[in-house]
Design an enzyme around this catalytic site. Structure first.
Site, PDB file in Angstrom:
ATOM      1  N   ASP A   1       0.878  -1.171   0.000  1.00 19.85           N
ATOM      2  CA  ASP A   1       0.000   0.000   0.000  1.00 19.85           C
ATOM      3  C   ASP A   1       0.914   1.219   0.000  1.00 19.85           C
ATOM      4  O   ASP A   1       1.616   1.478   0.980  1.00 19.85           O
ATOM      5  CB  ASP A   1      -0.888  -0.017   1.237  1.00 19.85           C
ATOM      6  CG  ASP A   1      -1.829   1.179   1.319  1.00 19.85           C
ATOM      7  OD1 ASP A   1      -1.648   2.145   0.550  1.00 19.85           O
ATOM      8  OD2 ASP A   1      -2.733   1.162   2.176  1.00 19.85           O
TER       9      ASP A   1
ATOM     10  N   SER B   1       0.016  11.250 -16.329  1.00 21.21           N
ATOM     11  CA  SER B   1      -1.195  11.315 -17.148  1.00 21.21           C
ATOM     12  C   SER B   1      -1.096  12.567 -18.000  1.00 21.21           C
ATOM     13  O   SER B   1      -0.386  13.523 -17.627  1.00 21.21           O
ATOM     14  CB  SER B   1      -2.430  11.404 -16.239  1.00 21.21           C
ATOM     15  OG  SER B   1      -3.585  11.773 -16.970  1.00 21.21           O
TER      16      SER B   1
ATOM     17  N   TYR C   1      -7.680  15.325  -9.076  1.00 21.03           N
ATOM     18  CA  TYR C   1      -6.812  14.377  -9.782  1.00 21.03           C
ATOM     19  C   TYR C   1      -5.713  15.103 -10.556  1.00 21.03           C
ATOM     20  O   TYR C   1      -4.532  14.750 -10.472  1.00 21.03           O
ATOM     21  CB  TYR C   1      -7.655  13.517 -10.721  1.00 21.03           C
ATOM     22  CG  TYR C   1      -6.854  12.531 -11.536  1.00 21.03           C
ATOM     23  CD1 TYR C   1      -6.360  11.370 -10.961  1.00 21.03           C
ATOM     24  CD2 TYR C   1      -6.587  12.766 -12.880  1.00 21.03           C
ATOM     25  CE1 TYR C   1      -5.621  10.461 -11.702  1.00 21.03           C
ATOM     26  CE2 TYR C   1      -5.851  11.860 -13.634  1.00 21.03           C
ATOM     27  CZ  TYR C   1      -5.372  10.710 -13.035  1.00 21.03           C
ATOM     28  OH  TYR C   1      -4.639   9.821 -13.779  1.00 21.03           O
TER      29      TYR C   1
ATOM     30  N   LYS D   1      -1.598  15.031 -10.139  1.00 21.98           N
ATOM     31  CA  LYS D   1      -0.701  14.671 -11.240  1.00 21.98           C
ATOM     32  C   LYS D   1       0.206  15.840 -11.635  1.00 21.98           C
ATOM     33  O   LYS D   1       1.367  15.632 -12.006  1.00 21.98           O
ATOM     34  CB  LYS D   1      -1.524  14.180 -12.436  1.00 21.98           C
ATOM     35  CG  LYS D   1      -2.233  12.857 -12.202  1.00 21.98           C
ATOM     36  CD  LYS D   1      -1.256  11.724 -11.947  1.00 21.98           C
ATOM     37  CE  LYS D   1      -1.946  10.386 -11.863  1.00 21.98           C
ATOM     38  NZ  LYS D   1      -0.999   9.265 -11.648  1.00 21.98           N
TER      39      LYS D   1
END
Length: 282
Positions: A63, A141, A154, A158
């Site tokens: 994790d 991304s 998000y 990133k």
């Protein structure tokens, strides 16, 4: 000591991470494929068996948000194999929402997985990568370059990863560690499904943003249905970064991803990006 170079990959239970673990093994690496829940390892094992590389793929529990687990896992890999030649940060989670409609705690959670998880793994890996003259590769991304509607948290995570790695790269190079980021666009994987959004419920709760969210969801469904690349295609670009003599710092996994990222990098005043992404919601 292992005679094969050893790469540790995070987030390998599905999608890009699974494909990278298999592709790296096919390229001659020992793939240490980590995932938060090893009960989900069956798909990876089946893919490795089908590719004839199951003997070069080992599954370990990790994790990335647990600092002790991270340190223990990387230490155990080095103890068992005598080396760690590369780390691929792939673990992450998507998120859909906008700041007015969600608690700050939800945004912090996105940062914890997508940014601080990368930081913790990278921090623990650096001493071992210094020793091997290895590589630190992070799957970001196109959303780490271009901010996208309803992806505020998000994209923030990133963007943070991209800035972190861009700043780290020249420093790491002074001690012999290569740093790269790889930017996928739309990939046909479980990633979108794992966001866990019920479109009808999201629209019902969107209030003044319902029309914009509806337009965004329609555009996203079309994009993933018609323009998504396969996880195997994306994985090949990541393995290129792993195996090339001198990989670029920034790589995209498809022509459409290169075009999209290029729009931002050439957009000095932000107008071009706002015109494109504004069209997604209006």
């Amino acid at each position: 000591m292992s005679s094969q170079p050893v790469v540790l990959i995070t987030g390998t239970s599905s999608g890009i991470g699974l494909a990278v673990a298999v592709a790296a093994a096919r390229a001659g690496w020992r793939s240490v494929a980590t995932m938060r829940d090893t009960a989900r390892a069956a798909r990876l094992v089946e893919a490795a068996e089908a590719a004839g590389v199951v003997d070069r793929v080992e599954v370990r529990q990790l994790d990335v948000t647990d600092a002790k687990q991270v340190a223990d896992c990387l230490g155990a890999v080095v103890a068992d194999h005598g080396r760690l030649d590369a780390v691929i940060n792939n673990a992450g989670a998507g998120h859909l929402g906008t700041v007015e409609l969600e608690p700050v705690e939800a945004i912090r959670s996105v940062m914890e997985v997508n940014f601080f998880g990368v930081v913790q793994v990278s921090r623990a890996a650096m001493p071992h990568l210094r020793a091997s003259g290895g590589r630190l590769i992070t799957v970001t991304s196109v959303g780490g370059v271009v901010g996208q509607p309803f992806n505020e948290a998000y994209c923030a995570a990133k963007f943070a990863v991209e800035g972190f790695m861009e700043a780290l790269a020249p420093v790491a190079a002074t001690v012999g560690v290569g740093v790269s980021v790889v930017e996928p666009g739309a990939v046909a994987s479980d990633f979108v499904a794992n966001v866990g959004v019920d479109p009808e419920a999201a629209l019902a709760a969107a209030g003044p943003y319902a029309a914009a969210l509806g337009a965004y969801l329609a555009r996203t469904r079309s994009q993933f249905a018609n323009a998504a690349q396969s996880p195997d295609e994306a994985a090949q670009r990541i393995v290129e970064a792993l195996t090339a003599d001198k990989p670029a710092f920034r790589l995209q996994t498809s022509g459409s991803a290169r075009q999209f990222v290029g729009l931002k990098l050439a957009d000095l005043d932000g107008a071009a990006v706002q015109t494109v992404t504004g069209g997604w919601v209006g």
